[in-house]
Design an enzyme around this catalytic site. Sequence first.
Site, mmCIF file in Angstrom:
data_model
loop_
_atom_site.group_PDB
_atom_site.id
_atom_site.type_symbol
_atom_site.label_atom_id
_atom_site.label_comp_id
_atom_site.label_asym_id
_atom_site.label_seq_id
_atom_site.Cartn_x
_atom_site.Cartn_y
_atom_site.Cartn_z
ATOM 1 N N ARG A 1 -42.823 12.026 -23.582
ATOM 2 C CA ARG A 1 -42.236 10.764 -23.112
ATOM 3 C C ARG A 1 -43.217 9.591 -23.222
ATOM 4 N NH1 ARG A 1 -39.022 13.830 -23.598
ATOM 5 N NH2 ARG A 1 -37.232 14.395 -22.313
ATOM 6 N N SER B 1 -32.261 10.857 -17.047
ATOM 7 C CA SER B 1 -33.192 11.400 -16.053
ATOM 8 C C SER B 1 -34.044 10.265 -15.507
ATOM 9 C CB SER B 1 -34.112 12.440 -16.688
ATOM 10 O OG SER B 1 -33.330 13.495 -17.184
ATOM 11 N N GLU C 1 -39.050 7.443 -15.238
ATOM 12 C CA GLU C 1 -38.875 7.354 -16.689
ATOM 13 C C GLU C 1 -38.357 5.982 -17.151
ATOM 14 O OE1 GLU C 1 -37.446 11.017 -18.657
ATOM 15 O OE2 GLU C 1 -36.168 9.674 -19.810
HETATM 16 C C1 LIG Z 1 -26.733 9.406 -19.877
HETATM 17 C C2 LIG Z 1 -28.152 9.282 -20.428
HETATM 18 C C3 LIG Z 1 -28.806 10.392 -20.961
HETATM 19 C C4 LIG Z 1 -30.110 10.284 -21.467
HETATM 20 N N1 LIG Z 1 -30.716 11.405 -21.955
HETATM 21 C C5 LIG Z 1 -31.972 11.321 -22.463
HETATM 22 C C6 LIG Z 1 -32.626 12.498 -22.988
HETATM 23 O O1 LIG Z 1 -32.070 13.598 -23.006
HETATM 24 N N2 LIG Z 1 -33.896 12.359 -23.444
HETATM 25 C C7 LIG Z 1 -34.536 11.162 -23.464
HETATM 26 O O2 LIG Z 1 -35.693 11.120 -23.911
HETATM 27 N N3 LIG Z 1 -33.950 10.033 -22.992
HETATM 28 C C8 LIG Z 1 -32.685 10.086 -22.499
HETATM 29 N N4 LIG Z 1 -32.079 8.956 -21.988
HETATM 30 C C9 LIG Z 1 -32.819 7.677 -21.989
HETATM 31 C C10 LIG Z 1 -32.505 6.735 -23.179
HETATM 32 O O3 LIG Z 1 -31.241 7.023 -23.729
HETATM 33 C C11 LIG Z 1 -33.556 6.792 -24.270
HETATM 34 O O4 LIG Z 1 -34.821 6.515 -23.757
HETATM 35 C C12 LIG Z 1 -33.245 5.793 -25.430
HETATM 36 O O5 LIG Z 1 -34.071 6.080 -26.525
HETATM 37 C C13 LIG Z 1 -33.443 4.331 -25.033
HETATM 38 O O6 LIG Z 1 -33.052 3.539 -26.136
HETATM 39 P P1 LIG Z 1 -32.381 2.132 -25.923
HETATM 40 O O7 LIG Z 1 -32.065 1.589 -27.290
HETATM 41 O O8 LIG Z 1 -31.236 2.218 -24.985
HETATM 42 O O9 LIG Z 1 -33.588 1.331 -25.269
HETATM 43 P P2 LIG Z 1 -33.577 0.301 -24.035
HETATM 44 O O10 LIG Z 1 -33.139 0.988 -22.800
HETATM 45 O O11 LIG Z 1 -32.860 -0.936 -24.424
HETATM 46 O O12 LIG Z 1 -35.140 -0.023 -23.911
HETATM 47 C C14 LIG Z 1 -36.038 0.962 -23.460
HETATM 48 C C15 LIG Z 1 -37.456 0.528 -23.819
HETATM 49 O O13 LIG Z 1 -37.591 0.515 -25.245
HETATM 50 C C16 LIG Z 1 -37.964 -0.797 -25.686
HETATM 51 N N5 LIG Z 1 -37.260 -1.034 -26.956
HETATM 52 C C17 LIG Z 1 -35.962 -0.777 -27.257
HETATM 53 N N6 LIG Z 1 -35.709 -1.135 -28.514
HETATM 54 C C18 LIG Z 1 -36.866 -1.624 -29.024
HETATM 55 C C19 LIG Z 1 -37.248 -2.156 -30.280
HETATM 56 N N7 LIG Z 1 -36.396 -2.279 -31.317
HETATM 57 N N8 LIG Z 1 -38.526 -2.566 -30.431
HETATM 58 C C20 LIG Z 1 -39.425 -2.469 -29.422
HETATM 59 N N9 LIG Z 1 -39.122 -1.977 -28.217
HETATM 60 C C21 LIG Z 1 -37.857 -1.559 -28.024
HETATM 61 C C22 LIG Z 1 -37.528 -1.735 -24.593
HETATM 62 O O14 LIG Z 1 -38.298 -2.932 -24.596
HETATM 63 C C23 LIG Z 1 -37.790 -0.881 -23.362
HETATM 64 O O15 LIG Z 1 -39.155 -0.941 -23.037
HETATM 65 C C24 LIG Z 1 -30.771 9.033 -21.464
HETATM 66 C C25 LIG Z 1 -30.097 7.906 -20.939
HETATM 67 C C26 LIG Z 1 -28.819 8.023 -20.436
HETATM 68 C C27 LIG Z 1 -28.117 6.817 -19.881
#
Ligand SMILES: Cc1cc2nc3c(=O)[nH]c(=O)nc-3n(C[C@H](O)[C@H](O)[C@H](O)COP(=O)(O)OP(=O)(O)OC[C@H]3O[C@@H](n4cnc5c(N)ncnc54)[C@H](O)[C@@H]3O)c2cc1C
Length: 356
Positions: free
Chosen positions: A168, A245, A346
């Site tokens: 992570r 999580s 997280e």
């Molecule tokens: C129902 C559910 C289940 C999930 N299951 C998992 C799982 O099994 N495993 C897991 O690891 N995670 C899980 N997650 C967490 C999440 O989905 C991941 O961390 C995902 O990769 C976040 O991506 P995002 O585009 O939504 O980022 P955001 O939530 O929009 O941003 C998260 C972080 O990434 C940065 N970021 C996003 N895009 C960029 C970019 N293009 N450039 C620079 N920085 C950027 C943001 O600034 C922020 O710091 C889950 C979430 C939910 C709601």
Amino acid sequence: MALAPYTTLGVGGPARWFARVTRPPELLEALPFARARRLPLFVLGGGSNLLVSDEGFPGLVIHAVFGARAIVHPAAQSYEPKLNPATMTVTADAGMVWDDFVLSICEQGISGVECLAGIPGLVGGSPIQNIGAYGQEVANSIRSVTALDIETQEYVVLDHHACGFAYRRSVFNTALRNRYIVTAVEFQFDLEARPELAYADLVRHFAGASAEPTPQDIYHAVRAIRARKGMLLVEGDSDARSAGSFFKNPVVEEVAVARVAHAAGVPRAEIPHWPAENGRLKLSAAWLMERAGFHKGFAMGRAGLSSKHVLAIVNRGGATAAEIVALRDAVVREVEGRFGIRLEQEPVMLGFTPTE
Ligand SMILES: Cc1cc2nc3c(=O)[nH]c(=O)nc-3n(C[C@H](O)[C@H](O)[C@H](O)COP(=O)(O)OP(=O)(O)OC[C@H]3O[C@@H](n4cnc5c(N)ncnc54)[C@H](O)[C@@H]3O)c2cc1C
């Protein structure tokens, strides 16, 4: 611009400025705009790993939704140390929906990301915390990350090693946090790799199957398992109004496992644990929470724990960020008081300090 609708938790106040950026060149307009006004910057993807404060964010949010394509490069070299000629390299735009990318790979019968099916968010967010699930981590398939350096306003390509991946973690959420805007991720797949069936839930799912499951079979199985746990974004499932999580599984020294066993009054063998980096052990945050008195469906005002998965803090309807934080603090306090282990959060926090 209200930020709550841009997050899966659905809480938080407005952004002072908001720019939806659909093409990377537009970043070169957005960055000088923020610099001229001395605004703090935040890059938003799918908002699935994010908790926004009730006050919102006093800077510029860049909604990074550039591109939705994955381009296959037919003949590319593999990164060290796995010098395997039978590989396929694919570059995916940061704005592509992560699950669409996973499906496109699985449909070609290629293994490497099948266990990461159903994780919400965009490709650009995947390297940030090195997403992982069911025994796979995205780091294992990433060859390089292309990003715009916010300080120099120049594009850089960080190879696999420069990304500093761990559980992570990556340089993007540690040493070089808020420095880069990811515009594309280059993946490399070993065409001879066999599908990954490491986790008990998955092994059970395929028990008795006559043939080895394909990556596509695993893709669908993972989504079905996730749906049962409220870890898939399903319309109308209030358990999915979360950031996944909320706590990381703690990585501890051997001695901590004995301490937990002593505090729980059970033999060490009954403490769920797995090998982690540098000879350390990974404990189950969910197990610690349940033993500290937090059960599935636990409610504290309008914040609560998912009725299907204790690790997910959910917005039970109209919750404020303050209520989410109060529940988080209660969990951290109880688990630490009981076991001496401080759970680490997280999701990323936005708007809780003056600059971020
Ligand atoms: C129902 C559910 C289940 C999930 N299951 C998992 C799982 O099994 N495993 C897991 O690891 N995670 C899980 N997650 C967490 C999440 O989905 C991941 O961390 C995902 O990769 C976040 O991506 P995002 O585009 O939504 O980022 P955001 O939530 O929009 O941003 C998260 C972080 O990434 C940065 N970021 C996003 N895009 C960029 C970019 N293009 N450039 C620079 N920085 C950027 C943001 O600034 C922020 O710091 C889950 C979430 C939910 C709601």
